[in-house]
Design an enzyme around this catalytic site. Sequence first.
Site, short mmCIF file in Angstrom:
data_model
loop_
_atom_site.label_atom_id
_atom_site.label_comp_id
_atom_site.label_asym_id
_atom_site.label_seq_id
_atom_site.Cartn_x
_atom_site.Cartn_y
_atom_site.Cartn_z
N ARG A 1 -0.08 3.04 -1.09
CA ARG A 1 -1.13 2.76 0.57
C ARG A 1 -2.32 3.26 1.09
NH1 ARG A 1 0.81 4.71 5.39
NH2 ARG A 1 3.47 4.34 4.92
N HIS B 1 1.03 2.31 7.86
CA HIS B 1 2.15 2.18 7.22
C HIS B 1 1.76 1.22 8.49
CE1 HIS B 1 6.52 0.52 7.11
NE2 HIS B 1 5.72 0.66 8.56
N TYR C 1 2.09 12.90 8.61
CA TYR C 1 3.39 13.00 6.99
C TYR C 1 2.71 13.14 6.16
CZ TYR C 1 2.73 8.44 7.15
OH TYR C 1 2.87 6.67 6.42
C1 LIG Z 1 16.62 -3.18 8.72
C2 LIG Z 1 15.90 -3.24 8.75
N1 LIG Z 1 15.71 -1.17 9.45
C3 LIG Z 1 14.77 -0.75 9.45
C4 LIG Z 1 13.09 -1.14 10.12
C5 LIG Z 1 12.00 -0.50 10.61
N2 LIG Z 1 11.34 -0.41 9.67
C6 LIG Z 1 10.54 -1.06 9.41
S1 LIG Z 1 8.94 -0.34 8.21
C7 LIG Z 1 9.91 -0.03 6.99
C8 LIG Z 1 9.82 1.05 5.69
C9 LIG Z 1 9.80 0.56 4.36
O1 LIG Z 1 9.47 0.75 3.66
P1 LIG Z 1 9.09 -0.16 2.18
O2 LIG Z 1 10.35 -0.45 2.12
O3 LIG Z 1 8.79 1.44 1.40
O4 LIG Z 1 7.88 -1.14 2.83
P2 LIG Z 1 6.35 -0.78 2.84
O5 LIG Z 1 6.40 -0.14 4.48
O6 LIG Z 1 6.67 0.76 3.05
O7 LIG Z 1 5.61 -1.53 2.11
C10 LIG Z 1 11.50 0.50 8.27
C11 LIG Z 1 12.38 1.41 7.97
C12 LIG Z 1 13.43 -2.64 9.33
N3 LIG Z 1 12.27 -3.28 9.77
N4 LIG Z 1 14.69 -3.52 9.05
#
Ligand SMILES: Cc1ncc(C[n+]2csc(CCOP(=O)(O)OP(=O)(O)O)c2C)c(N)n1
Length: 353
Positions: free
Chosen positions: A252, A256, A265
């Site tokens: 990306r 985020h 970061y």
């Molecule tokens: C169960 C849960 N834990 C924590 C979060 C907080 N959170 C939101 S996005 C994220 C990162 C997710 O990263 P990834 O799976 O790599 O997907 P991306 O956002 O990079 O598409 C987190 C930890 C959440 N939404 N749900």
Amino acid sequence: MENQFPKKQILNEDGVVVDDVYKSMLDESLVKTLYTKMLRARLFDRKGVNLQRQGRIGTYVPFEGQEAAQIGSSMAMEEGDWMFPTYRDHGATLTFGHSLKNVLLYWKGRQEGCIPPEGKKIFPPAVPIASQLLHAAGAAWAEKMKGTDRASIVYFGDGATSEGDFHEGLNFASVFNIPVVFFNQNNGYAISIPVEKQMKSKTIAQKAVGYDIEGIRLDGNDVFAVYFHTKAAVEKARSGGGPTLIEAVTWRYGAHTTADDPSKYRDQDESMIRRETTDPLARLEKYMQQEGIWDSSWQKQLEQDITLEIEASVHEMENEQPPHVNDMFDHVFAENPWPIEDQKEAYALVRGE
Ligand SMILES: Cc1ncc(C[n+]2csc(CCOP(=O)(O)OP(=O)(O)O)c2C)c(N)n1
């Protein structure tokens, strides 16, 4: 393990097809459709970021850079199949037939934004990470029990592979030989956590071995690789061949979410370099130029038409009522449990209602 899961590529960074098997399958109309859908997704995404910055929608989740992964995979699905997106996958849902207006309404905070057009089996974006893998396995299992040939595709990020739901979803799908494609977009980060700190395994595709299902690693910025390999996985699922885990390696470019500052970061030069070297749209443009099917007046007209279409949908979204604060409380349970009712009442008091 990395060697067992090489990154499959059909269209390289210079816009050259490196896998001869696919040359005869690349007809002009398919190539132009893939380009059109990727451009539409990119322009929509940029509009989303701008609308948030102007205070016209709430927090927005951008996906610029991930267009090949999202458009290639959604184009591999057929009418009647199921799609289970995350909050980052509106490129995929729009390509699969979601309405621009409703996707915008979602980001405006209106629960109606979760509703897909009639006949489109698109779930609301999953925000609880990895929860949607179980929904996808469940829907596909139901289709299997009904004896249809419908399949599910479910999107998730690299961070989601650390959740229990990821493992439960894959195990369940493997044990019951369910027609589901687990489509991972490895964009290098889970918010600020780089993939190297997220897991010890060198690839995500290799996690398929633990469930004895097929794992495929792809260049996720190569729309041809994503389209053809996802299509093969979906067809295998339809014909009883069971689930596949696909890892589309991508990036990306932006934050985020619009509430995140990636300069805290990671080195901002990296996204700039990737834009210049591996961008999915630029790569397809190079291919089209080399094949003599690129026409800059066609592209200009296309960009104008898409811009008008997006502007019209923004207008439609803004003609709707703004969300009501009670939407926060009212759409999780059929009947609210008392703590949520208490919070709703307390908030109404604060607002003087
Ligand atoms: C169960 C849960 N834990 C924590 C979060 C907080 N959170 C939101 S996005 C994220 C990162 C997710 O990263 P990834 O799976 O790599 O997907 P991306 O956002 O990079 O598409 C987190 C930890 C959440 N939404 N749900």
